[in-house]
Write a protein that holds these residues in place. Structure first.
Motif, PDB file in Angstrom:
ATOM      1  N   ALA A   1      46.552 107.429  28.899  1.00  4.89           N
ATOM      2  CA  ALA A   1      46.413 106.768  30.195  1.00  4.89           C
ATOM      3  C   ALA A   1      45.271 107.395  30.979  1.00  4.89           C
ATOM      4  CB  ALA A   1      47.712 106.881  30.984  1.00  4.89           C
ATOM      5  N   ALA A   2      44.762 106.653  31.938  1.00  8.08           N
ATOM      6  CA  ALA A   2      43.673 107.148  32.779  1.00  8.08           C
ATOM      7  C   ALA A   2      44.136 108.318  33.629  1.00  8.08           C
ATOM      8  CB  ALA A   2      43.150 106.029  33.672  1.00  8.08           C
ATOM      9  N   ALA A   3      43.191 109.241  33.889  1.00  8.52           N
ATOM     10  CA  ALA A   3      43.400 110.353  34.826  1.00  8.52           C
ATOM     11  C   ALA A   3      44.607 111.201  34.454  1.00  8.52           C
ATOM     12  CB  ALA A   3      43.529 109.828  36.256  1.00  8.52           C
ATOM     13  N   THR A   4      44.687 111.615  33.181  1.00  7.34           N
ATOM     14  CA  THR A   4      45.826 112.413  32.723  1.00  7.34           C
ATOM     15  C   THR A   4      45.433 113.789  32.191  1.00  7.34           C
ATOM     16  OG1 THR A   4      45.692 111.201  30.618  1.00  7.34           O
ATOM     17  CG2 THR A   4      47.345 110.477  32.213  1.00  7.34           C
ATOM     18  N   ALA A   5      44.135 114.112  32.096  1.00  5.11           N
ATOM     19  CA  ALA A   5      43.691 115.398  31.553  1.00  5.11           C
ATOM     20  C   ALA A   5      42.856 116.159  32.569  1.00  5.11           C
ATOM     21  CB  ALA A   5      42.879 115.199  30.274  1.00  5.11           C
ATOM     22  N   ASP A   6      42.999 117.480  32.538  1.00  3.14           N
ATOM     23  CA  ASP A   6      42.118 118.337  33.330  1.00  3.14           C
ATOM     24  C   ASP A   6      40.825 118.644  32.587  1.00  3.14           C
ATOM     25  OD1 ASP A   6      44.052 118.854  35.515  1.00  3.14           O
ATOM     26  OD2 ASP A   6      45.170 119.910  33.951  1.00  3.14           O
ATOM     27  N   LEU A   7      40.915 118.629  31.250  1.00  4.94           N
ATOM     28  CA  LEU A   7      39.782 119.018  30.416  1.00  4.94           C
ATOM     29  C   LEU A   7      39.836 118.237  29.119  1.00  4.94           C
ATOM     30  CD1 LEU A   7      37.418 121.163  30.027  1.00  4.94           C
ATOM     31  CD2 LEU A   7      39.134 122.596  28.914  1.00  4.94           C
ATOM     32  N   VAL A   8      38.700 117.693  28.719  1.00  3.88           N
ATOM     33  CA  VAL A   8      38.548 117.088  27.394  1.00  3.88           C
ATOM     34  C   VAL A   8      37.527 117.924  26.643  1.00  3.88           C
ATOM     35  CG1 VAL A   8      37.785 115.071  26.091  1.00  3.88           C
ATOM     36  CG2 VAL A   8      39.137 114.766  28.190  1.00  3.88           C
ATOM     37  N   THR A   9      37.899 118.379  25.448  1.00  2.00           N
ATOM     38  CA  THR A   9      37.020 119.257  24.677  1.00  2.00           C
ATOM     39  C   THR A   9      36.652 118.618  23.343  1.00  2.00           C
ATOM     40  OG1 THR A   9      38.889 120.442  23.669  1.00  2.00           O
ATOM     41  CG2 THR A   9      37.992 121.335  25.720  1.00  2.00           C
ATOM     42  N   TYR A  10      35.440 118.921  22.914  1.00  2.00           N
ATOM     43  CA  TYR A  10      34.939 118.538  21.593  1.00  2.00           C
ATOM     44  C   TYR A  10      34.322 119.787  20.976  1.00  2.00           C
ATOM     45  CZ  TYR A  10      35.149 113.401  22.187  1.00  2.00           C
ATOM     46  OH  TYR A  10      35.547 112.098  22.343  1.00  2.00           O
ATOM     47  N   ALA A  11      34.974 120.363  19.984  1.00  3.25           N
ATOM     48  CA  ALA A  11      34.450 121.534  19.292  1.00  3.25           C
ATOM     49  C   ALA A  11      33.889 121.087  17.949  1.00  3.25           C
ATOM     50  CB  ALA A  11      35.547 122.578  19.087  1.00  3.25           C
ATOM     51  N   GLN A  12      32.573 121.128  17.784  1.00  2.00           N
ATOM     52  CA  GLN A  12      31.906 120.734  16.546  1.00  2.00           C
ATOM     53  C   GLN A  12      32.143 119.260  16.202  1.00  2.00           C
ATOM     54  OE1 GLN A  12      30.572 124.444  16.282  1.00  2.00           O
ATOM     55  NE2 GLN A  12      30.156 123.217  14.498  1.00  2.00           N
ATOM     56  N   SER A  13      32.398 118.395  17.159  1.00  2.21           N
ATOM     57  CA  SER A  13      32.816 117.043  16.780  1.00  2.21           C
ATOM     58  C   SER A  13      32.176 115.920  17.575  1.00  2.21           C
ATOM     59  CB  SER A  13      34.346 116.919  16.888  1.00  2.21           C
ATOM     60  OG  SER A  13      34.801 117.222  18.198  1.00  2.21           O
ATOM     61  N   TRP A  14      31.504 116.194  18.682  1.00  3.53           N
ATOM     62  CA  TRP A  14      30.938 115.120  19.506  1.00  3.53           C
ATOM     63  C   TRP A  14      29.940 114.276  18.731  1.00  3.53           C
ATOM     64  CZ3 TRP A  14      31.986 112.869  24.040  1.00  3.53           C
ATOM     65  CH2 TRP A  14      30.975 112.144  24.694  1.00  3.53           C
ATOM     66  N   HIS A  15      29.182 114.902  17.831  1.00  3.90           N
ATOM     67  CA  HIS A  15      28.148 114.177  17.106  1.00  3.90           C
ATOM     68  C   HIS A  15      28.713 113.164  16.115  1.00  3.90           C
ATOM     69  CE1 HIS A  15      29.120 117.856  14.921  1.00  3.90           C
ATOM     70  NE2 HIS A  15      28.766 117.251  13.815  1.00  3.90           N
ATOM     71  N   TRP A  16      30.025 113.174  15.891  1.00  3.50           N
ATOM     72  CA  TRP A  16      30.630 112.146  15.041  1.00  3.50           C
ATOM     73  C   TRP A  16      31.079 110.928  15.857  1.00  3.50           C
ATOM     74  CZ3 TRP A  16      29.162 113.148  10.470  1.00  3.50           C
ATOM     75  CH2 TRP A  16      29.158 114.451   9.948  1.00  3.50           C
ATOM     76  N   THR A  17      30.850 110.939  17.159  1.00  2.00           N
ATOM     77  CA  THR A  17      31.247 109.822  18.008  1.00  2.00           C
ATOM     78  C   THR A  17      30.039 108.961  18.367  1.00  2.00           C
ATOM     79  OG1 THR A  17      30.884 110.837  20.194  1.00  2.00           O
ATOM     80  CG2 THR A  17      32.955 111.372  19.068  1.00  2.00           C
TER      81      THR A  17
ATOM     82  N   LEU B   1      40.019 111.727  32.148  1.00  2.00           N
ATOM     83  CA  LEU B   1      39.968 112.911  33.002  1.00  2.00           C
ATOM     84  C   LEU B   1      40.441 112.581  34.410  1.00  2.00           C
ATOM     85  CD1 LEU B   1      36.547 114.467  31.965  1.00  2.00           C
ATOM     86  CD2 LEU B   1      38.783 115.598  31.759  1.00  2.00           C
ATOM     87  N   ARG B   2      41.120 113.536  35.014  1.00  2.00           N
ATOM     88  CA  ARG B   2      41.432 113.427  36.427  1.00  2.00           C
ATOM     89  C   ARG B   2      40.146 113.603  37.235  1.00  2.00           C
ATOM     90  NH1 ARG B   2      46.033 116.850  34.620  1.00  2.00           N
ATOM     91  NH2 ARG B   2      47.855 115.472  34.574  1.00  2.00           N
ATOM     92  N   PRO B   3      40.074 113.073  38.459  1.00  2.00           N
ATOM     93  CA  PRO B   3      38.890 113.314  39.289  1.00  2.00           C
ATOM     94  C   PRO B   3      38.602 114.810  39.396  1.00  2.00           C
ATOM     95  CG  PRO B   3      40.268 111.637  40.286  1.00  2.00           C
ATOM     96  CD  PRO B   3      41.047 112.176  39.118  1.00  2.00           C
ATOM     97  N   GLY B   4      37.352 115.172  39.123  1.00  2.00           N
ATOM     98  CA  GLY B   4      36.966 116.582  39.109  1.00  2.00           C
ATOM     99  C   GLY B   4      37.183 117.265  37.779  1.00  2.00           C
ATOM    100  N   GLY B   5      37.808 116.555  36.821  1.00  2.00           N
ATOM    101  CA  GLY B   5      38.035 117.125  35.499  1.00  2.00           C
ATOM    102  C   GLY B   5      36.742 117.266  34.712  1.00  2.00           C
TER     103      GLY B   5
END
Length: 248
Positions: free
Chosen positions: A98-114, A127-131
């Motif tokens: 759902a929208a606005a449910t995380a404080d942090l979204v991380t990609y470790a060694q994986s963003w380039h596969w998106t 992300l929540r506002p300010g996340g």
């Protein structure tokens, strides 16, 4: 990046988990600083979690982590190595949250596969506002002579590089507000671990198996000349990029 290369890790999930490097504490200190909050108590979606190398380190800092991993082999290894952590089978291009449910979204060694045109809006949506969205890659330090020489051999013999430099080619779309940090660190590992690490990269996994085996055997001889005691010092720079969801 092709789908076959992205899913090639499924064939070597256990080796990947055992041999790939982790990340230094200074990386997570930098993530906390740039996010403006501690990891302890943060709700984190770790996307492209693989076998859970970064997930486990985030959990150790007190974060509540939900891992996202599309590959069946990597997900299976994740469940064996990281019990008790929620794992969702999905990709960063279509996050099942759902929208606005995380404080942090991380990609470790994986963003380039998106596909950043899809994965960036998805990260900002959940992300929540300010996340904060945090992307990072370990890259071998090619300023070190033996790493540069190994890169040259990879390019000569296998027509590519396997030291993570591709991660910087597809960071954030132009115009995205961002902050970048570089964290240098190293680890000492047995030669067999280094070769297993090298062999777990998509370049080797998708090469002709005979050519990959022959290359790794030649590398053993090359590296024993540089590290006669059989312990390899792997130098890394973590490339960290963050951006925040606006507060309004």
């Amino acid at each position: 990046m092709t789908v076959s290369r992205a899913l090639s890790f499924d064939t070597a999930a256990a080796r990947y988990d055992a041999a790939r490097p982790g990340y230094p504490p200074a990386l997570f200190d930098a993530v906390e600083e740039l996010a403006g909050r501690p990891l302890e108590g943060a709700e984190v979606f770790d996307v492209g979690a693989g076998t859970g190398i970064a997930t486990r380190l985030l959990c150790a800092r007190g974060a509540g982590v939900t891992a996202v991993e599309p590959g069946p082999g990597m997900a299976g290894q994740f469940r064996r190595a990281t019990p008790g952590v929620r794992l969702v089978r999905a990709t960063g291009d279509a996050l099942p949250f759902a929208a606005a449910t995380a404080d942090l979204v991380t990609y470790a060694q994986s963003w380039h596969w998106t596909d950043p045109a899809r994965s960036l809006p998805e990260a900002l949506r959940v992300l929540r506002p300010g996340g904060t969205l945090a992307l990072w890659w370990n890259t071998a330090d090619a300023a070190v002579d033996w790493v540069a020489a190994q890169d040259q051999r990879l390019r000569r013999d296998l027509a590519g590089a396997a030291h993570g430099a591709h991660g910087r080619e597809r960071s954030l779309p132009a115009g995205t507000p961002r902050t970048d940090r570089r964290i240098r660190w190293s680890r000492r590992v047995p030669l067999d671990t280094h070769l297993a690490n090298l062999g777990s990269h998509s370049l080797l996994l998708t090469a002709d198996p005979g050519a990959a085996r022959a290359f790794l055997e030649r590398e053993r001889a090359e590296l024993l000349a540089a590290f006669p005691d059989g312990t390899v010092v792997e130098p890394y720079t973590v490339h960290l990029t963050t951006t925040r969801r606006p507060t309004a």
